[in-house]
Design a protein around this motif. Structure first.
Motif, PDB file in Angstrom:
ATOM      1  N   ALA A 201       0.825  -1.209   0.000  1.00  0.00           N
ATOM      2  CA  ALA A 201       0.000   0.000   0.000  1.00  0.00           C
ATOM      3  C   ALA A 201       0.857   1.256   0.000  1.00  0.00           C
ATOM      4  CB  ALA A 201      -0.917  -0.008   1.219  1.00  0.00           C
ATOM      5  N   GLY A 202       0.526   2.153  -0.923  1.00  0.00           N
ATOM      6  CA  GLY A 202       1.237   3.426  -0.997  1.00  0.00           C
ATOM      7  C   GLY A 202       2.502   3.401  -1.815  1.00  0.00           C
ATOM      8  N   LYS A 203       2.875   2.228  -2.362  1.00  0.00           N
ATOM      9  CA  LYS A 203       4.094   2.121  -3.148  1.00  0.00           C
ATOM     10  C   LYS A 203       3.771   1.646  -4.565  1.00  0.00           C
ATOM     11  CE  LYS A 203       7.063   3.443  -0.089  1.00  0.00           C
ATOM     12  NZ  LYS A 203       7.852   4.704  -0.301  1.00  0.00           N
ATOM     13  N   VAL A 204       4.410   2.279  -5.558  1.00  0.00           N
ATOM     14  CA  VAL A 204       4.206   1.917  -6.958  1.00  0.00           C
ATOM     15  C   VAL A 204       5.210   0.835  -7.336  1.00  0.00           C
ATOM     16  CG1 VAL A 204       4.293   2.752  -9.331  1.00  0.00           C
ATOM     17  CG2 VAL A 204       3.363   4.220  -7.520  1.00  0.00           C
ATOM     18  N   PRO A 205       4.755  -0.372  -7.685  1.00  0.00           N
ATOM     19  CA  PRO A 205       5.704  -1.419  -8.062  1.00  0.00           C
ATOM     20  C   PRO A 205       6.331  -1.141  -9.423  1.00  0.00           C
ATOM     21  CG  PRO A 205       3.456  -2.195  -8.378  1.00  0.00           C
ATOM     22  CD  PRO A 205       3.356  -0.840  -7.731  1.00  0.00           C
ATOM     23  N   ALA A 206       7.588  -1.564  -9.562  1.00  0.00           N
ATOM     24  CA  ALA A 206       8.303  -1.335 -10.819  1.00  0.00           C
ATOM     25  C   ALA A 206       7.845  -2.292 -11.905  1.00  0.00           C
ATOM     26  CB  ALA A 206       9.808  -1.472 -10.592  1.00  0.00           C
ATOM     27  N   THR A 207       7.374  -3.478 -11.515  1.00  0.00           N
ATOM     28  CA  THR A 207       6.923  -4.481 -12.488  1.00  0.00           C
ATOM     29  C   THR A 207       5.614  -5.088 -12.009  1.00  0.00           C
ATOM     30  OG1 THR A 207       8.173  -6.249 -11.408  1.00  0.00           O
ATOM     31  CG2 THR A 207       9.282  -5.043 -13.190  1.00  0.00           C
ATOM     32  N   LEU A 208       4.878  -5.676 -12.954  1.00  0.00           N
ATOM     33  CA  LEU A 208       3.624  -6.353 -12.655  1.00  0.00           C
ATOM     34  C   LEU A 208       3.610  -7.709 -13.340  1.00  0.00           C
ATOM     35  CD1 LEU A 208       0.955  -3.525 -13.130  1.00  0.00           C
ATOM     36  CD2 LEU A 208       1.761  -4.465 -10.965  1.00  0.00           C
ATOM     37  N   ALA A 209       2.965  -8.678 -12.709  1.00  0.00           N
ATOM     38  CA  ALA A 209       2.818 -10.009 -13.308  1.00  0.00           C
ATOM     39  C   ALA A 209       1.573  -9.992 -14.197  1.00  0.00           C
ATOM     40  CB  ALA A 209       2.700 -11.062 -12.220  1.00  0.00           C
ATOM     41  N   LEU A 210       1.716  -9.439 -15.402  1.00  0.00           N
ATOM     42  CA  LEU A 210       0.600  -9.325 -16.330  1.00  0.00           C
ATOM     43  C   LEU A 210       0.685 -10.430 -17.377  1.00  0.00           C
ATOM     44  CD1 LEU A 210       0.547  -5.471 -16.935  1.00  0.00           C
ATOM     45  CD2 LEU A 210      -0.930  -6.805 -15.425  1.00  0.00           C
ATOM     46  N   PRO A 211      -0.471 -10.893 -17.882  1.00  0.00           N
ATOM     47  CA  PRO A 211      -0.435 -11.901 -18.950  1.00  0.00           C
ATOM     48  C   PRO A 211       0.112 -11.311 -20.237  1.00  0.00           C
ATOM     49  CG  PRO A 211      -2.671 -11.109 -18.596  1.00  0.00           C
ATOM     50  CD  PRO A 211      -1.841 -10.524 -17.494  1.00  0.00           C
ATOM     51  N   ALA A 212       0.554 -12.183 -21.134  1.00  0.00           N
ATOM     52  CA  ALA A 212       1.078 -11.725 -22.423  1.00  0.00           C
ATOM     53  C   ALA A 212      -0.015 -10.990 -23.188  1.00  0.00           C
ATOM     54  CB  ALA A 212       1.575 -12.914 -23.229  1.00  0.00           C
ATOM     55  N   ASN A 213       0.385  -9.950 -23.924  1.00  0.00           N
ATOM     56  CA  ASN A 213      -0.558  -9.156 -24.702  1.00  0.00           C
ATOM     57  C   ASN A 213      -1.036  -9.949 -25.910  1.00  0.00           C
ATOM     58  OD1 ASN A 213      -1.648  -7.297 -26.605  1.00  0.00           O
ATOM     59  ND2 ASN A 213      -0.628  -5.629 -25.540  1.00  0.00           N
ATOM     60  N   LYS A 214      -2.353 -10.111 -26.040  1.00  0.00           N
ATOM     61  CA  LYS A 214      -2.926 -10.832 -27.174  1.00  0.00           C
ATOM     62  C   LYS A 214      -3.903  -9.938 -27.937  1.00  0.00           C
ATOM     63  CE  LYS A 214      -2.546 -15.332 -24.893  1.00  0.00           C
ATOM     64  NZ  LYS A 214      -3.282 -16.520 -24.392  1.00  0.00           N
ATOM     65  N   SER A 215      -3.734  -8.637 -27.824  1.00  0.00           N
ATOM     66  CA  SER A 215      -4.673  -7.708 -28.444  1.00  0.00           C
ATOM     67  C   SER A 215      -4.468  -7.663 -29.950  1.00  0.00           C
ATOM     68  CB  SER A 215      -4.487  -6.307 -27.864  1.00  0.00           C
ATOM     69  OG  SER A 215      -3.254  -5.758 -28.298  1.00  0.00           O
ATOM     70  N   LEU A 216      -5.376  -6.957 -30.628  1.00  0.00           N
ATOM     71  CA  LEU A 216      -5.279  -6.819 -32.080  1.00  0.00           C
ATOM     72  C   LEU A 216      -4.094  -5.962 -32.477  1.00  0.00           C
ATOM     73  CD1 LEU A 216      -9.056  -6.335 -32.954  1.00  0.00           C
ATOM     74  CD2 LEU A 216      -7.677  -8.391 -33.194  1.00  0.00           C
ATOM     75  N   ARG A 217      -3.617  -5.120 -31.557  1.00  0.00           N
ATOM     76  CA  ARG A 217      -2.468  -4.273 -31.844  1.00  0.00           C
ATOM     77  C   ARG A 217      -1.395  -4.573 -30.812  1.00  0.00           C
ATOM     78  NH1 ARG A 217      -6.459  -0.272 -32.820  1.00  0.00           N
ATOM     79  NH2 ARG A 217      -6.664   0.121 -35.021  1.00  0.00           N
ATOM     80  N   PRO A 218      -0.617  -5.615 -31.019  1.00  0.00           N
ATOM     81  CA  PRO A 218       0.327  -6.027 -29.979  1.00  0.00           C
ATOM     82  C   PRO A 218       1.544  -5.125 -29.860  1.00  0.00           C
ATOM     83  CG  PRO A 218       0.546  -7.438 -31.897  1.00  0.00           C
ATOM     84  CD  PRO A 218      -0.636  -6.543 -32.154  1.00  0.00           C
TER      85      PRO A 218
END
Length: 368
Positions: A201-218
């Motif tokens: 809480a209150g701290k901005v993480p440098a990285t995130l565990a996000l899924p791979a981008n599968k959008s129409l504009r990768p």
């Protein structure tokens, strides 16, 4: 200016405001990819507003700086609702950040979550950093109670999004020198009816565990080549004009494989030129190279490659009566200063710029 993007009952709305026109502008479409778009505008200019569709069918804009106001709109979002007047809902939205505001609370984004109204604002206390402030209320008109939601690295201004899986994030930005404003996703948890921003809480993480981008504009990066196959757009969305487009002044079809730029008017400054095509620079480092054919430059014409901001730099070819020269210009002092001039006797010339934004070095190196 700060804008608002909404999707409501099958229609997309993009709204913004302009000090130059004194109006609020609303654009709407059923198809955000292909249009057509409908444009309406009305007075007054509602500063940093958030377009909000309530679940009782009423439509509002929340706006202001320091003093936050609420205006009710017509159902078709074409103007202020007749017979109504804007009302102040928070007298001093900056107060949670302290008694010495530098930048008053603005950039309103309003959300309704589990029956409560949550208003996000950005403030910048004098001597401090950009700060996220959140107010909440049981009714859209208030009363509102507020608190500081995030004060870390100057990451601020934005609002909330949730995923189908039930995760919550704040979408915010961070000013990062010459590379511009970096978008941030910051995890959000809920505690006692308040969004708790940061991890921890209150701290901005440098990285995130996000899924791979599968959008129409990768990709945020596209080819810089100007050869086009049938059906391809003349200019992909990575390209932007530094002004309202002037279609008569450019073409990728007149000479296949090349971008052709034309002079439309004489300007006193590079910043005013109306045939300047741009791409966003990308951190932490990037480079761009261009080959120019300057055979058809007329006396007074200037063509080249630049890093574009108020304190810009550029390298290009200037044509004069019977001669051409490579010219390097720096506006580091906010006034253009010619650093070097080299006679040019050929029609093809290569330019390159390398940008280094690591640790806010903010250095551009020019090559010819």
């Amino acid at each position: 200016w700060a804008s608002s993007l909404r999707y409501h009952q099958g229609t997309y709305y993009v709204s913004t405001f302009a000090k130059t026109t004194g109006k609020t502008h609303v654009y709407s479409t059923k198809n955000i990819e292909k249009g057509p778009w409908k444009a309406v505008s009305f007075q007054p200019s509602l500063h940093d507003h958030s377009l909000f569709f309530d679940d009782d069918g009423r439509v509002y804009m929340v706006y202001g700086s320091g003093k936050i106001q609420l205006a009710e709109l017509t159902a078709d979002v074409a103007g202020l609702k007749p017979g109504t007047k804007p009302q102040v809902i928070i007298e001093n939205a900056s107060a949670p950040a302290g008694a010495t505001p530098g930048l008053p609370a603005e950039g309103s984004q309003l959300f309704k979550i589990k029956g409560k109204y949550y208003l996000f604002n950005i403030a910048w206390p004098r001597g401090g950093m950009r700060t996220v402030i959140v107010h909440r209320a049981d009714k859209i008109t208030g009363p509102y109670e507020g608190r500081v939601a995030l004060q870390d690295l100057g990451v601020a201004q934005g609002g909330l999004i949730d995923t189908p899986g039930g995760e919550w994030f704040a979408y915010l930005f961070r000013d990062f020198g010459a590379v511009g404003r970096i978008p941030y996703l910051v995890p959000v948890q809920w505690a006692s009816g308040w969004p708790v921003v940061g991890s921890p809480a209150g701290k901005v993480p440098a990285t995130l565990a996000l899924p791979a981008n599968k959008s129409l504009r990768p990709g945020l990066v596209a080819s810089d080549e100007f050869a086009r196959r049938a059906g391809e757009p003349a200019l992909p969305l990575v390209w932007q004009w530094n002004h309202n487009p002037a279609p008569a002044l450019w073409s990728v079809a007149e000479r296949p494989g090349y971008l052709r730029l034309k002079t439309g008017r004489v300007d006193s400054s590079f910043l005013l030129a109306r045939n300047t095509l741009t791409q966003r620079t990308i951190g932490p480092a990037c480079a761009g190279t261009v080959a120019l054919d300057v055979a058809h430059l007329h006396p007074g014409d200037f063509a080249g490659l630049a890093v574009l901001q108020k304190r810009y730099g550029l390298v290009g070819v200037q044509a004069s009566q019977g001669a051409k020269a490579i010219v390097i210009v720096s506006a580091e002092s906010e006034k253009p200063v010619e650093l070097q001039r080299i006679p040019l006797t050929q029609n093809q010339v290569y330019f390159k710029i390398e940008c280094d934004f690591q640790d806010r070095r903010d250095v551009a190196t020019f090559f010819y």
